[in-house]
Design a protein around this motif. Sequence first.
Motif, short mmCIF file in Angstrom:
data_model
loop_
_atom_site.label_atom_id
_atom_site.label_comp_id
_atom_site.label_asym_id
_atom_site.label_seq_id
_atom_site.Cartn_x
_atom_site.Cartn_y
_atom_site.Cartn_z
N ASP A 113 0.83 -1.07 -0.08
CA ASP A 113 -0.16 -0.06 -0.15
C ASP A 113 0.96 1.33 -0.13
O ASP A 113 1.34 1.74 0.98
N PRO A 114 1.18 1.99 -1.45
CA PRO A 114 1.84 3.31 -1.20
C PRO A 114 1.37 4.33 -0.36
O PRO A 114 1.84 5.29 -0.45
N LEU A 115 0.08 3.98 -0.18
CA LEU A 115 -0.71 5.38 0.36
C LEU A 115 -0.69 5.35 2.01
O LEU A 115 -1.10 6.30 2.66
N ALA A 116 -0.22 4.36 2.51
CA ALA A 116 0.07 4.01 3.85
C ALA A 116 1.33 4.07 4.51
O ALA A 116 2.21 3.80 3.99
N HIS A 117 1.41 4.48 5.78
CA HIS A 117 2.71 4.03 6.47
C HIS A 117 3.22 2.96 6.51
O HIS A 117 4.40 2.71 6.45
N SER A 118 2.16 1.97 6.87
CA SER A 118 2.71 0.55 6.80
C SER A 118 2.70 0.23 5.38
O SER A 118 1.65 -0.32 4.94
N TYR A 119 3.60 0.21 4.64
CA TYR A 119 3.88 0.04 3.24
C TYR A 119 3.55 -1.58 2.93
O TYR A 119 3.05 -1.74 1.84
N TRP A 120 3.97 -2.57 3.71
CA TRP A 120 3.78 -3.89 3.45
C TRP A 120 2.71 -4.31 4.44
O TRP A 120 3.19 -4.12 5.89
N LYS A 121 2.00 -5.14 4.27
CA LYS A 121 1.29 -5.64 5.28
C LYS A 121 0.70 -7.33 4.69
O LYS A 121 0.48 -7.39 3.59
N TRP B 171 -2.62 -14.05 12.91
CA TRP B 171 -1.49 -13.22 12.66
C TRP B 171 -1.42 -12.38 11.66
O TRP B 171 -2.11 -12.67 10.69
N TYR B 172 -0.80 -11.24 11.93
CA TYR B 172 -0.35 -10.30 10.73
C TYR B 172 0.77 -9.60 10.95
O TYR B 172 1.46 -9.75 12.31
N ALA B 173 1.72 -9.17 9.89
CA ALA B 173 2.60 -8.35 9.97
C ALA B 173 2.73 -7.14 9.22
O ALA B 173 2.06 -7.00 8.13
N SER B 174 3.08 -6.14 9.85
CA SER B 174 3.43 -4.81 9.11
C SER B 174 4.78 -4.36 8.88
O SER B 174 5.53 -4.34 9.94
N PHE B 175 5.09 -3.65 7.93
CA PHE B 175 6.43 -3.31 7.63
C PHE B 175 6.46 -1.78 6.98
O PHE B 175 5.96 -1.62 6.18
N ASP B 176 7.26 -0.68 7.72
CA ASP B 176 7.22 0.63 7.13
C ASP B 176 7.95 0.46 5.66
O ASP B 176 8.49 -0.51 5.43
N GLN B 177 7.93 1.47 5.06
CA GLN B 177 8.34 1.65 3.64
C GLN B 177 9.99 1.66 3.67
O GLN B 177 10.18 1.09 2.66
N LEU B 178 10.50 1.95 4.61
CA LEU B 178 11.97 2.12 4.49
C LEU B 178 12.75 0.91 4.93
O LEU B 178 13.96 0.67 4.97
N TRP C 41 12.92 2.97 10.90
CA TRP C 41 11.59 2.34 10.32
C TRP C 41 11.11 1.33 11.49
O TRP C 41 12.13 0.99 12.37
N ARG C 42 10.07 0.84 11.45
CA ARG C 42 9.49 -0.06 12.42
C ARG C 42 8.71 -1.25 11.94
O ARG C 42 8.16 -0.87 10.61
N MET C 43 8.72 -2.10 12.43
CA MET C 43 7.97 -3.32 11.99
C MET C 43 7.05 -4.05 13.21
O MET C 43 8.00 -3.99 14.26
N TRP C 44 6.06 -4.28 12.72
CA TRP C 44 5.14 -4.82 13.76
C TRP C 44 4.63 -6.40 13.52
O TRP C 44 4.15 -6.71 12.19
N ILE C 45 4.67 -7.20 14.39
CA ILE C 45 4.17 -8.44 14.09
C ILE C 45 3.26 -9.19 15.31
O ILE C 45 3.89 -9.13 16.38
N ASN C 46 2.09 -9.42 14.99
CA ASN C 46 1.12 -9.81 16.05
C ASN C 46 0.69 -11.21 15.93
O ASN C 46 0.30 -11.61 14.96
N GLY C 47 0.33 -11.95 16.84
CA GLY C 47 -0.47 -13.14 16.98
C GLY C 47 0.23 -14.34 17.14
O GLY C 47 1.62 -14.35 17.43
#
Length: 273
Positions: A72-80, A88-95, A179-185
Amino acid sequence: MAVSPAQRASYAADHLYKIPFHSSPRHLAGPGDPRHVTHALLAAGWAVTSAPGDPRLVLTGPDHARHRLLLDPLAHSYWKIDAADRSWYASFDQLVPVEIVAGFTDRLISGPRRKDLGPWQRMTRAGWTVERRPDGTGKAHSPGSHRLWVESEQRYEDDPTRLTWQIQARPDYDRPLVWRMWINGIVPEHLLDGLAEQLVATTPVVRGMYEYGGDSIRQEPSGLSPEQVVEAYTARLEAVRKLVRAERRSRRLTTSLPAPAPPGTVPSPVPHR
């Protein structure tokens, strides 16, 4: 869905004019080309399921649609990336460099491996400072000044399997977050191991001259030609295709084997001809 000739040609056209440089530290080298991730998934049989014209790209896995990736190029969490059952889910910032994202997504393709260590042991072996807690959570950071910080915590006290992982990259402790990444679950262990394998890697990544250009980045001529960069991309896709074909053959052989006889029974003799 395979990577089409047009997609391959587009990648080559974008990289044949760039002068390849080795960039380090790798976790601060900038995002790189997202096709390092998406084209590998397409080569593994994932399908584009986003609506035509939507700037967001959605890829869905071939494993009965159990996994999905959203770029999603429109969101701060570029990768989901998430599981369809919402476990579970994981999100990664664009950088976040694509090589680190691929550490996670490539293991969706390959599955568990015999040489998996688990994230904590992999970080320990790489010389990171690791603090484990009795409940299985903990925190760690990489050596040096350009550190990666990892911390996991329990999401729910009554379910120790549901952890929250937060990973951050900073040039120095007192400088702004890059940058930051989150992983939950309830994340499969082999996915975390694949991610940790890339987090602890120290080899530089290839980027174009002046690409991203953060003030903490060191760039040196790689000695590679642009053609060799494109060849490495092609070899990566071919390796994914071979892996997927081998797994399919293995599954067919497994399902075609006769079922074992129940305990205590004697197989019927083969008649002589």
